[in-house]
Write an enzyme that holds these catalytic residues in place. Structure first.
Site, PDB file in Angstrom:
ATOM      1  N   ASN A  43       0.763  -1.186   0.044  1.00  0.00           N
ATOM      2  CA  ASN A  43      -0.041  -0.063   0.103  1.00  0.00           C
ATOM      3  C   ASN A  43       0.661   1.205   0.007  1.00  0.00           C
ATOM      4  O   ASN A  43       0.713   2.141  -0.896  1.00  0.00           O
ATOM      5  CB  ASN A  43      -0.778  -0.125   1.172  1.00  0.00           C
ATOM      6  N   ASP A 258      -1.384   3.981   5.485  1.00  0.00           N
ATOM      7  CA  ASP A 258      -0.226   3.837   4.705  1.00  0.00           C
ATOM      8  C   ASP A 258      -0.363   4.790   3.497  1.00  0.00           C
ATOM      9  O   ASP A 258       0.847   5.057   3.042  1.00  0.00           O
ATOM     10  CB  ASP A 258      -0.827   2.305   3.852  1.00  0.00           C
ATOM     11  N   GLY A 293     -12.301   1.086  -0.550  1.00  0.00           N
ATOM     12  CA  GLY A 293     -11.018   0.426  -1.073  1.00  0.00           C
ATOM     13  C   GLY A 293      -9.888   1.007  -0.137  1.00  0.00           C
ATOM     14  O   GLY A 293      -9.915   2.054   0.398  1.00  0.00           O
TER      15      GLY A 293
HETATM   16  O1  RIB Z   1      -3.002  -0.818   6.602  1.00  0.00           O
HETATM   17  C1  RIB Z   1      -4.103  -1.453   6.022  1.00  0.00           C
HETATM   18  C2  RIB Z   1      -3.471  -2.905   5.580  1.00  0.00           C
HETATM   19  O2  RIB Z   1      -3.108  -3.649   6.931  1.00  0.00           O
HETATM   20  C3  RIB Z   1      -4.146  -3.783   4.844  1.00  0.00           C
HETATM   21  O3  RIB Z   1      -4.000  -3.575   3.499  1.00  0.00           O
HETATM   22  C4  RIB Z   1      -3.975  -5.079   5.505  1.00  0.00           C
HETATM   23  O4  RIB Z   1      -3.303  -5.957   4.452  1.00  0.00           O
HETATM   24  C5  RIB Z   1      -3.039  -5.085   6.423  1.00  0.00           C
HETATM   25  O5  RIB Z   1      -1.772  -5.201   6.284  1.00  0.00           O
END
Ligand code: RIB
Length: 317
Positions: A43, A258, A293
């Site tokens: 991400n 992220d 999403g």
């Molecule tokens: O921060 C979100 C993420 O945390 C998700 O995409 C999931 O895979 C976890 O790693």
């Protein structure tokens, strides 16, 4: 080549809409789920690439359908994936992401191949003083430490997103230039370092960031959700940036942290001042909460710039 290297996790997210989170011993039904590429490493790499930073991901997937699907997805979104290895021994990591209508989530990660990511997957000559390493805590701590040391020794800046919150030795923090944590992670770290500050009182988050910055000789960035973000450098200079006022517009907060980390690092890579990096990352994560999403909701540079001029300036704290 100037670039950001993300050393981190790669998961297939099973997103399940729930009316409420199940209690202990409770089974609940949901009639809606999707599977989408995720993992904090993937991400964050995608968020950085999306706003134009050359970004390479180093990680591991299983030699399976989800792994192949994620790799193709990352490539399509301009993330360099030659540092992502496939293993026949473990399946691709999987996350179960339960989401409520109000945009809240609860996540369980089954590490799979992320558990055997190796520092040796990142060639040492990849690090130099024009590159930045961005890492998180969903891969083995000792491998993270080796990569962080290699980057630090070669003069690359190191950004650590301490999520999920795990115990890190103080020596590891000495390799970090920018530490990004949420309030819970900041509290847990402070406890470990025996820093005693009540961050629930007014100005507590600034004090906590100041103490962590001083203790680790790093810039400490604490994300505060609806209250924005506070950052303090080791010299005690700090900024606060208000969050976007979203209210009812929040659709899905999964991966917003992220998005913040990837955007922040990309701005840092562009040598933008700290206050600008914080503002742009705050806007990016705010925008990402307004769409369903994770990475599909991450904004492009133009989306951020459209809002930037009107967005409140960072305040010195
Ligand atoms: O921060 C979100 C993420 O945390 C998700 O995409 C999931 O895979 C976890 O790693």
């Amino acid at each position: 080549m100037r670039m950001i290297i993300v050393f981190g996790s790669i998961n297939m997210d099973m997103n399940i809409k729930v009316r409420h989170f199940p209690e202990e011993g409770e089974t609940i039904l949901s009639n809606s789920y999707t599977s989408t590429p995720g993992g904090k490493g993937a991400n964050q790499a995608l968020a950085a690439a999306r706003i134009g930073a050359k970004t390479a991901l180093v990680g591991k997937v299983g030699d399976d359908g989800p792994g192949l699907r994620i790799l193709n997805y990352l490539k399509r979104h301009e993330v360099m994936t030659s540092g992502v290895a496939k293993t026949p021994e473990w399946p691709t990591g999987m996350a179960v992401v339960m989401k409520t209508k109000s945009g809240k989530n609860r996540i369980v990660v089954a590490s799979g191949a992320n558990a055997i990511v190796g520092a040796d997957q990142a060639p040492a000559d990849i690090f130099h003083d024009k590159n930045i390493l961005l890492t998180q805590m969903e891969v083995p701590l000792e491998q993270n430490a080796i990569v962080m040391k290699a980057a630090h020794d070669k003069g690359a800046q190191v950004v650590l997103n301490l999520a999920p919150a795990l115990n890190v030795p103080k020596e590891l923090l000495s390799l970090v230039d920018f530490l990004i944590v949420n309030q819970i992670e900041a509290r847990q770290l402070a406890e470990k370092l025996k820093i005693n500050i009540d961050d629930k009182i007014d100005g507590g988050a600034e004090k906590l960031a100041t103490a962590l910055a001083k203790s680790g000789k790093l810039t400490c960035i604490i994300t505060l959700g609806e209250a924005g973000v506070v950052a303090v450098s080791p010299d005690g200079k700090g900024y606060k940036v208000e969050a976007m006022k979203l209210g009812e517009k929040v659709v899905d907060t999964t991966g917003a942290g992220d998005c913040f980390c990837g955007t922040f690092t990309a701005c840092l890579h562009e040598k933008k001042p700290l206050a600008d990096c914080l503002r742009m990352a705050t806007i990016a994560s705010g925008l990402s909460c307004q769409k369903e999403g994770t990475t599909e909701a991450y904004p492009y540079l133009a989306d951020i710039e459209e809002i930037l001029e009107e967005f409140p300036l960072a305040k010195a704290v």
